[in-house]
Write a protein that holds these residues in place. Structure first.
Motif, PDB file in Angstrom:
ATOM      1  N   ARG A 171      -1.035  -5.819   5.428  1.00 37.25           N
ATOM      2  CA  ARG A 171      -0.211  -6.946   4.989  1.00 37.25           C
ATOM      3  C   ARG A 171       0.791  -6.492   3.931  1.00 37.25           C
ATOM      4  O   ARG A 171       1.809  -7.129   3.715  1.00 37.25           O
ATOM      5  N   PHE A 172       0.463  -5.366   3.279  1.00 38.42           N
ATOM      6  CA  PHE A 172       1.249  -4.902   2.147  1.00 38.42           C
ATOM      7  C   PHE A 172       1.905  -3.563   2.449  1.00 38.42           C
ATOM      8  O   PHE A 172       1.368  -2.749   3.197  1.00 38.42           O
ATOM      9  N   GLU A 173       3.048  -3.359   1.826  1.00 38.02           N
ATOM     10  CA  GLU A 173       3.727  -2.071   1.958  1.00 38.02           C
ATOM     11  C   GLU A 173       2.935  -0.975   1.253  1.00 38.02           C
ATOM     12  O   GLU A 173       2.827   0.150   1.730  1.00 38.02           O
ATOM     13  N   ASP A 174       2.383  -1.306   0.091  1.00 39.88           N
ATOM     14  CA  ASP A 174       1.600  -0.354  -0.689  1.00 39.88           C
ATOM     15  C   ASP A 174       0.812  -1.123  -1.748  1.00 39.88           C
ATOM     16  O   ASP A 174       0.870  -2.364  -1.814  1.00 39.88           O
ATOM     17  N   GLY A 175       0.073  -0.408  -2.582  1.00 39.54           N
ATOM     18  CA  GLY A 175      -0.719  -1.056  -3.617  1.00 39.54           C
ATOM     19  C   GLY A 175       0.137  -1.744  -4.666  1.00 39.54           C
ATOM     20  O   GLY A 175      -0.247  -2.785  -5.220  1.00 39.54           O
ATOM     21  N   HIS A 176       1.308  -1.194  -4.952  1.00 36.38           N
ATOM     22  CA  HIS A 176       2.184  -1.778  -5.972  1.00 36.38           C
ATOM     23  C   HIS A 176       2.649  -3.173  -5.549  1.00 36.38           C
ATOM     24  O   HIS A 176       2.630  -4.127  -6.337  1.00 36.38           O
ATOM     25  N   SER A 177       3.079  -3.271  -4.295  1.00 35.52           N
ATOM     26  CA  SER A 177       3.537  -4.573  -3.811  1.00 35.52           C
ATOM     27  C   SER A 177       2.382  -5.561  -3.729  1.00 35.52           C
ATOM     28  O   SER A 177       2.564  -6.768  -3.922  1.00 35.52           O
ATOM     29  N   ALA A 178       1.165  -5.058  -3.484  1.00 35.61           N
ATOM     30  CA  ALA A 178      -0.010  -5.941  -3.414  1.00 35.61           C
ATOM     31  C   ALA A 178      -0.300  -6.574  -4.768  1.00 35.61           C
ATOM     32  O   ALA A 178      -0.664  -7.753  -4.856  1.00 35.61           O
ATOM     33  N   ILE A 179      -0.125  -5.801  -5.837  1.00 33.10           N
ATOM     34  CA  ILE A 179      -0.354  -6.339  -7.181  1.00 33.10           C
ATOM     35  C   ILE A 179       0.642  -7.445  -7.488  1.00 33.10           C
ATOM     36  O   ILE A 179       0.274  -8.533  -7.954  1.00 33.10           O
ATOM     37  N   GLU A 180       1.895  -7.194  -7.219  1.00 28.73           N
ATOM     38  CA  GLU A 180       2.916  -8.192  -7.495  1.00 28.73           C
ATOM     39  C   GLU A 180       2.723  -9.433  -6.617  1.00 28.73           C
ATOM     40  O   GLU A 180       2.889 -10.565  -7.078  1.00 28.73           O
ATOM     41  N   ASP A 229       0.554   4.602   3.331  1.00 33.08           N
ATOM     42  CA  ASP A 229       0.565   4.383   1.888  1.00 33.08           C
ATOM     43  C   ASP A 229      -0.503   3.401   1.430  1.00 33.08           C
ATOM     44  O   ASP A 229      -1.219   3.635   0.449  1.00 33.08           O
ATOM     45  N   VAL A 230      -0.600   2.310   2.129  1.00 33.14           N
ATOM     46  CA  VAL A 230      -1.533   1.265   1.707  1.00 33.14           C
ATOM     47  C   VAL A 230      -2.977   1.740   1.822  1.00 33.14           C
ATOM     48  O   VAL A 230      -3.849   1.344   1.040  1.00 33.14           O
ATOM     49  N   ILE A 231      -3.256   2.614   2.791  1.00 32.63           N
ATOM     50  CA  ILE A 231      -4.603   3.159   2.944  1.00 32.63           C
ATOM     51  C   ILE A 231      -4.912   4.143   1.816  1.00 32.63           C
ATOM     52  O   ILE A 231      -5.978   4.081   1.184  1.00 32.63           O
ATOM     53  N   LEU A 232      -3.968   5.026   1.539  1.00 29.17           N
ATOM     54  CA  LEU A 232      -4.156   5.988   0.457  1.00 29.17           C
ATOM     55  C   LEU A 232      -4.275   5.302  -0.896  1.00 29.17           C
ATOM     56  O   LEU A 232      -5.053   5.725  -1.760  1.00 29.17           O
ATOM     57  N   ASP A 233      -3.512   4.218  -1.063  1.00 29.84           N
ATOM     58  CA  ASP A 233      -3.501   3.525  -2.349  1.00 29.84           C
ATOM     59  C   ASP A 233      -4.840   2.874  -2.691  1.00 29.84           C
ATOM     60  O   ASP A 233      -5.068   2.510  -3.851  1.00 29.84           O
ATOM     61  N   ARG A 234      -5.715   2.730  -1.713  1.00 30.56           N
ATOM     62  CA  ARG A 234      -7.042   2.174  -2.011  1.00 30.56           C
ATOM     63  C   ARG A 234      -7.783   3.051  -3.023  1.00 30.56           C
ATOM     64  O   ARG A 234      -8.611   2.557  -3.787  1.00 30.56           O
ATOM     65  N   GLN A 235      -7.472   4.350  -3.009  1.00 33.01           N
ATOM     66  CA  GLN A 235      -8.165   5.268  -3.918  1.00 33.01           C
ATOM     67  C   GLN A 235      -7.607   5.237  -5.336  1.00 33.01           C
ATOM     68  O   GLN A 235      -8.272   5.699  -6.266  1.00 33.01           O
ATOM     69  N   ILE A 236      -6.401   4.707  -5.494  1.00 32.40           N
ATOM     70  CA  ILE A 236      -5.823   4.663  -6.842  1.00 32.40           C
ATOM     71  C   ILE A 236      -5.461   3.235  -7.259  1.00 32.40           C
ATOM     72  O   ILE A 236      -4.822   3.033  -8.285  1.00 32.40           O
ATOM     73  N   PHE A 237      -5.902   2.253  -6.475  1.00 36.91           N
ATOM     74  CA  PHE A 237      -5.505   0.865  -6.723  1.00 36.91           C
ATOM     75  C   PHE A 237      -5.993   0.360  -8.073  1.00 36.91           C
ATOM     76  O   PHE A 237      -5.255  -0.294  -8.815  1.00 36.91           O
TER      77      PHE A 237
END
Length: 435
Positions: free
Chosen positions: A86-95, A29-37
């Motif tokens: 370090r992050f579960e996904d992009g959403h958790s990284a923002i928070e 998830d975290v890798i894929l989320d780089r494209q929509i972060f």
């Protein structure tokens, strides 16, 4: 990994089994989320503005949140902030970032939203840009084809049906066919854009929230033409939206597959009608004589890859209403499919610019039987013979067919759209209107 947003405890430690399960559930998830972060951050800015409008944030707090989100965007684009495991996904990284920068204030960003509508709105924003690029690429291909149609308007190309010689045709007609096709594809991308351009932000996990969210504001700020009203449908449309986008790409790659097939055949020694430029060809590792149109063949294969992504999403949508974790897997398929298609489409105008037509070979491939239809029509016009009788007469009297000028034959084929009346101006006007 940072503490999952859904965790019931404040502890960071995980057992070996828990780590395996986490890797299985969200490892990519975290890798894929780089494209929509960046889209996720953009939606977070709009959400924060909406919260300020209903009093959850003060104006000062909103300024702090927006400044931090802007900094996060800059850090991400400059690679000083890395979206990693370090992050579960992009959403958790923002928070996490907002909490690190702003403390307790950062923890308020998730008020009134779920990761469900968060990923939905980021995906919509990504899809909008993908469709905008698709339309642009289709128009570029159409323009290239139209230019070549004008250049080669009366240049001979044998016409085939069932892979058998049929009638005399022209390169102008061949190029014009793809010019019109990609006008259609650009129009389809535009229509799909307007269909999916609706805002799911504020539908939360599929049942709304007990806040008077200003969804009209977020809809306007994010450039959507309307809001998606029903929260359950917002969840049910996940996957469906992605299929709409991939379907538009499929239409474009379907035409590329046919174009690539033609070029693959026409560039063989048996046809020798055209040569593909060296940049789009390779040699053999063992046969020094080979000049293989590898790039063209891989363009032909791109459709199959895209269909794989489409089928992957379609197959997992056998689900009941509401959010199911299965929907997470739509993300990778969408991103892979779009990326594959964009890489292919980007190269097509350059490929077309490298083609070298062997005019002599094209003309030599024309034989007397290819004028049979012309002769049958002439009998109808000049001798008032019913067409079916003229057809049978020619069928049984091939000896009456004489070789004639192929160029004159295509000039005389003046029905709208045919070789002698390609109506390139009309296609050009349609192209201009789409631009």
């Amino acid at each position: 990994m940072t503490q999952p947003l859904w965790s019931k405890t404040a502890e960071d430690s995980q057992t070996i089994l828990q780590k395996k399960i986490t890797q299985f559930m969200s490892g990519n998830d975290v890798i894929l989320d780089r494209q929509i972060f960046v889209y996720d951050i953009q939606a977070s800015q709009a959400h924060a503005e909406g919260l300020e409008r209903i009093g959850v944030f003060s104006p000062k707090e909103l300024t702090q949140i927006k400044r931090a989100l802007l900094e996060l965007t800059e850090h991400f684009l400059s690679s000083s902030f890395v979206l990693d495991d370090r992050f579960e996904d992009g959403h958790s990284a923002i928070e996490w970032y907002l909490t690190e920068e702003l403390g307790e204030l950062g923890k308020k960003i998730h008020t009134g939203r779920s990761r469900n509508d968060q990923v939905s709105v980021a995906t919509r924003l990504y899809c909008r840009d993908a469709l905008t690029k698709l339309k642009k690429q289709c128009l570029a291909i159409a323009e290239s084809c139209l230019t070549l149609a004008k250049k080669h308007e009366l240049d001979i190309l044998p016409g085939y049906t069932h892979l058998q010689r049929a009638v005399v045709s022209s390169w102008g007609m061949w190029f014009a066919s793809f010019a019109e096709a990609f006008c259609d594809n650009a129009s389809d991308a535009n229509n799909t854009y307007h269909l999916i351009n609706c805002n799911p932000l504020g539908t939360a996990a599929g049942y709304g929230v007990n806040l008077q969210l200003d969804r009209d504001h977020t809809t306007q700020v994010l450039g959507f033409n309307r809001k998606q009203i029903n929260p359950i449908y917002a969840q049910n449309s996940r996957g469906k939206i992605e299929l709409q986008v991939l379907s538009s790409y499929k239409n474009a790659l379907l035409d590329i597959r046919r174009m690539a097939w033609d070029l693959s055949l026409f560039s063989t020694a048996e046809y020798d009608f055209v040569q593909v430029g060296d940049d789009f060809s390779t040699g053999s590792s063992i046969m020094p004589n080979k000049h293989n149109p590898d790039a063209v063949e891989l363009m032909r294969a791109s459709y199959a890859q895209l269909v794989g992504s489409y089928n992957e999403i379609e197959s997992l949508l056998s689900l009941p209403s509401g959010y199911q974790r299965d929907l997470q897997n739509t993300k990778g398929a969408l991103l892979r499919g779009v990326s594959t298609a964009q890489q292919c489409l980007e190269l097509v105008p350059d490929l077309l610019g490298t083609l070298t037509i062997n005019h002599q070979q094209c003309e030599q491939a024309v034989e007397a039987s290819m004028f049979a239809t012309d002769k049958a029509v002439e009998l109808v016009i000049e001798e008032s013979m019913p067409f079916r009788d003229a057809y049978r007469h020619i069928k049984h009297n091939y000896d009456e067919l004489e070789s004639r000028s192929a160029v004159e034959s295509i000039k005389q084929r003046v029905s709208p759209g045919s070789c002698g009346n390609l109506m390139l101006q009309e296609i050009s006007e349609r192209l201009e209107n789409l631009i």
